[in-house]
Enzyme design. Structure first.
Site, short mmCIF file in Angstrom:
data_model
loop_
_atom_site.label_atom_id
_atom_site.label_comp_id
_atom_site.label_asym_id
_atom_site.label_seq_id
_atom_site.Cartn_x
_atom_site.Cartn_y
_atom_site.Cartn_z
N CYS A 111 0.83 -1.21 0.00
CA CYS A 111 0.00 0.00 0.00
C CYS A 111 0.86 1.26 0.00
O CYS A 111 1.95 1.27 0.58
CB CYS A 111 -0.89 0.04 1.23
N ARG A 123 4.65 0.54 -6.22
CA ARG A 123 4.66 -0.35 -5.06
C ARG A 123 3.71 -1.53 -5.25
O ARG A 123 3.77 -2.50 -4.51
CB ARG A 123 4.25 0.44 -3.81
N GLU A 180 19.16 -15.74 -9.58
CA GLU A 180 18.62 -14.39 -9.74
C GLU A 180 18.06 -14.20 -11.16
O GLU A 180 17.01 -13.58 -11.34
CB GLU A 180 19.68 -13.33 -9.40
N LYS A 199 14.20 -13.12 -12.11
CA LYS A 199 13.81 -12.03 -13.00
C LYS A 199 12.82 -12.54 -14.04
O LYS A 199 11.81 -11.91 -14.32
CB LYS A 199 15.03 -11.42 -13.72
N GLU A 255 9.28 -13.32 -12.41
CA GLU A 255 8.42 -12.21 -11.98
C GLU A 255 8.02 -11.29 -13.12
O GLU A 255 6.92 -10.77 -13.15
CB GLU A 255 9.02 -11.44 -10.79
N HIS A 288 21.57 -35.02 -9.90
CA HIS A 288 20.92 -35.45 -8.65
C HIS A 288 19.40 -35.35 -8.74
O HIS A 288 18.70 -35.96 -7.95
CB HIS A 288 21.44 -34.63 -7.47
N LYS A 346 6.41 -3.95 -4.81
CA LYS A 346 7.82 -3.56 -4.79
C LYS A 346 8.41 -3.72 -3.40
O LYS A 346 9.51 -4.24 -3.23
CB LYS A 346 7.94 -2.10 -5.25
C1 AGP Z 1 13.09 -8.19 -6.78
O1 AGP Z 1 13.11 -8.31 -8.17
C2 AGP Z 1 11.92 -8.74 -6.17
N1 AGP Z 1 10.75 -8.06 -6.57
C3 AGP Z 1 11.92 -9.09 -4.68
O2 AGP Z 1 12.33 -10.41 -4.63
C4 AGP Z 1 12.78 -8.25 -3.72
O3 AGP Z 1 14.13 -8.46 -4.02
C5 AGP Z 1 12.49 -8.66 -2.27
O4 AGP Z 1 11.14 -8.44 -1.97
C6 AGP Z 1 13.36 -7.94 -1.28
O5 AGP Z 1 13.17 -6.55 -1.33
P1 AGP Z 1 14.21 -5.55 -0.70
O6 AGP Z 1 15.47 -5.68 -1.47
O7 AGP Z 1 13.57 -4.22 -0.84
O8 AGP Z 1 14.41 -5.95 0.74
#
Ligand code: AGP
Length: 578
Positions: A2, A27, A460, A464, A467, A483, A573
């Site tokens: 929010c 956000r 990572e 990406k 998401e 494995h 976010k």
């Molecule tokens: C990043 O691409 C993601 N949306 C998410 O995993 C993010 O990295 C995670 O929520 C942690 O956020 P922060 O770095 O603001 O702590």
């Protein structure tokens, strides 16, 4: 999650609030609302969906301008207009917006017999609690303070009544903006950066009253001094500019962000080095993408400083409690500094006497206040839900720290400068990744394999892709293939191979023998690759460069699959609730 914006001053409050809400869209939200004080009248607008699609004309009026707005990411109650904030008490004279979860709202609601509720939210309870306190004769400030103290969980509330705004927080972020004869309240600075760069970050357990002046108190009602800070970000940094998406803009900003990260103030770095050297055990923690950076740091410390360290996901950290004591250093990695799971892990660490070093992008955030020391990565405002420039900047800072611990900070800095140049070159090859995305857009799964530092990069890269494009992707340690993961490979399964060492090429061959489609991201070509994308070898800085083509691939896959790369499905976010 929010987003909150509130305003008191001389501008058109409707315009300020709509602008602020648009700045907070990143956000993540599913509905929104605004309350405007118009003389004695309160105009309330609430809508589901996106702001631009349904922003109404808001009345302009003369005199004091006062109002609050909110973007809601549904937790309690469906996505409906009646569940959207702002919420009011029975009389309609108290109106408020909230970020967080009132964990004891059902219990509180049971104590509010006779009040008329018009939503399914936990938030509405707060308005009726304040109403009950007012009915008992408490003045507004007391009523608000007393109601807020009854809330359990991590919460931030802004309330409008009469000609005052009242704010309190116990977890979720809240910052005040101070202008000339005007004041702002917001979940994040970009919401008011266009109007002022003077900010006061509220700490947990603080409340502010905004009337003709701004006053700060603790939740016992004792006055506190306002600690004003100047925000160094420019309003343009928080805008898309010529780019179609924030994600693309933020990826393209990486070369400069890396240089800034490599230019950490010497004294900050020295203090962090002292903390690492003093610790008997080092844990690096983070959530989501930041967890992959934390994991990468264990490889960096090991290979650059020959120092052991451990990694844990923020939300799992409390299960490792027995291993934490006053000799432990916890390195907490975060973009926002407001991630609830991470803040809880930090609280656990501090309870057990551990020291906390933050590697962080957002100055003034909760993590910065909680940590004993902070290395700011200085990537600038990041608005796309998918983190890119903050991630590579965090990697750079940890690379520098590992070198500094080994007494070779200058070498670390030079490596980051080389990485910045190599990242610029990678970004200029965005078309190559777009073509690859076109080829992969209809696949069911993508696997990414790596070894050593390329393992967290593989994870990572998969995050990406998941998401941004919603395509299933998985990052796997090369050695783990036989494995379990080889069972998933069939004819045409796309597999991205990071690096061209003997072992990883052996893994690539295992996949190819089973019909896999091999895409190599590596310094050297190999005959096992069906497609080859050249990525330079920069030693321990390679991980930074290696990630960039995967970010580009995720972005182009998102577009090719009809997604908006800036708003990931079901994700926010800044994850300020557990
Ligand atoms: C990043 O691409 C993601 N949306 C998410 O995993 C993010 O990295 C995670 O929520 C942690 O956020 P922060 O770095 O603001 O702590």
């Amino acid at each position: 999650m929010c987003g909150i914006i509130a305003y008191r001053g001389k501008r058109s409050a409707g315009e300020v609030l709509l602008h602020g809400l648009r700045q907070l869209e990143y956000r993540g939200y599913d509905s929104w609302g605004i309350a405007l004080k118009n003389g004695h009248e309160l105009e309330v607008v609430r809508r589901t969906g996106k702001i631009s699609a349904s922003a109404p004309k808001l009345a302009r009026h003369k005199g004091l301008q006062l109002g609050l707005g909110h973007t809601r990411w549904a937790t309690h109650g469906g996505v409906t207009e009646s569940n959207s904030h702002p919420h009011r008490d029975c009389s309609g004279s108290v109106v408020l917006a909230h970020n967080g979860i009132v964990e004891n709202y059902q219990e509180l609601k049971r104590g509010l017999q006779g009040h008329r509720f018009s939503s399914e939210t936990d938030t509405e309870v707060i308005a009726h609690l304040v109403e009950k306190e007012l009915a008992g004769g408490a003045p507004l400030r007391e009523a608000f303070r007393s109601a807020f103290l009854k809330l359990e969980g991590r919460n931030a509330v802004v309330l409008l009544s009469g000609e005052e705004l009242l704010v309190a927080k116990s977890g979720s972020p809240m910052v005040l903006g101070l202008g000339d004869g005007e004041s702002f309240v917001a979940s994040d600075v970009p919401a008011f950066l266009r109007y002022t760069d003077r900010a006061v970050f509220l700490a947990d357990g603080e409340m502010a009253v905004i009337g003709d002046d701004v006053r700060l108190y603790d939740l016992q009602g004792t006055p506190k001094p306002l600690k004003e800070e100047t925000i160094e970000w420019s309003p343009e940094q928080a805008e898309k500019g010529e780019y179609p998406h924030f994600m693309l803009k933020e990826m393209m900003e990486q070369p400069e962000a890396l240089l800034r990260a490599g230019n950490l103030p010497k004294e900050d770095l020295a203090a962090a080095v002292a903390m690492v050297r003093k610790a008997k055990r080092v844990f690096a923690i983070g959530c989501g993408t930041a967890a992959q950076v934390a994991n990468l740091s264990t490889y960096l410390f090991s290979c650059i400083a020959e120092m052991p360290s451990q990694f844990a996901i923020g939300s799992e950290f409390s299960h490792l409690k027995p291993a934490i004591n006053q000799d432990t250093l916890v390195i907490a990695v975060s973009q926002s500094g407001e991630t609830a799971d991470l803040l809880e892990a930090v609280a656990t660490a501090k309870e057990r006497g551990a020291k906390v070093l933050a590697v962080l992008n957002v100055k003034g955030s909760s993590l910065m206040r909680e940590a004993h020391h902070t290395l700011l990565v200085n990537a600038g405002p990041e608005k796309a839900v998918a983190s890119t420039k903050a991630t590579t900047a965090q990697m750079a800072v940890l690379l520098l720290l590992a070198h500094a611990v080994a007494g070779r900070a200058d070498e670390g800095k030079r490596l980051i400068e080389s990485a910045s140049r190599a990242v610029r070159e990678m970004l200029s090859r965005s078309e190559e990744m777009r073509a690859l995305a076109q080829r992969l857009r209809d696949r069911q799964n993508i696997y990414i394999i790596g070894r050593g530092m390329n393992y967290p990069v593989a994870r990572e890269g998969a995050i990406k892709i998941q998401e941004v494009s919603t395509l299933h992707a998985e990052g796997i340690a090369g050695g783990e293939l036989k494995h379990y993961a080889l069972a998933l490979v069939e004819k045409g399964t796309p597999c991205i191979v990071l690096g061209s060492g003997k072992d990883i090429l052996g893994n690539a061959m295992e996949i190819k023998s089973r019909g896999g489609d091999i895409i190599g991201l590596s310094p050297e070509r190999s005959e096992v690759f069906d497609t080859w994308i050249q990525v330079p070898d920069l030693g321990p800085a390679s991980a930074i460069v290696q990630l960039v083509p995967l970010q580009l691939l995720a972005y182009h896959l998102g577009i090719a699959r009809g997604m908006d790369p800036d708003y990931c499905r079901n994700l926010a976010k800044s994850v300020t609730v557990k």
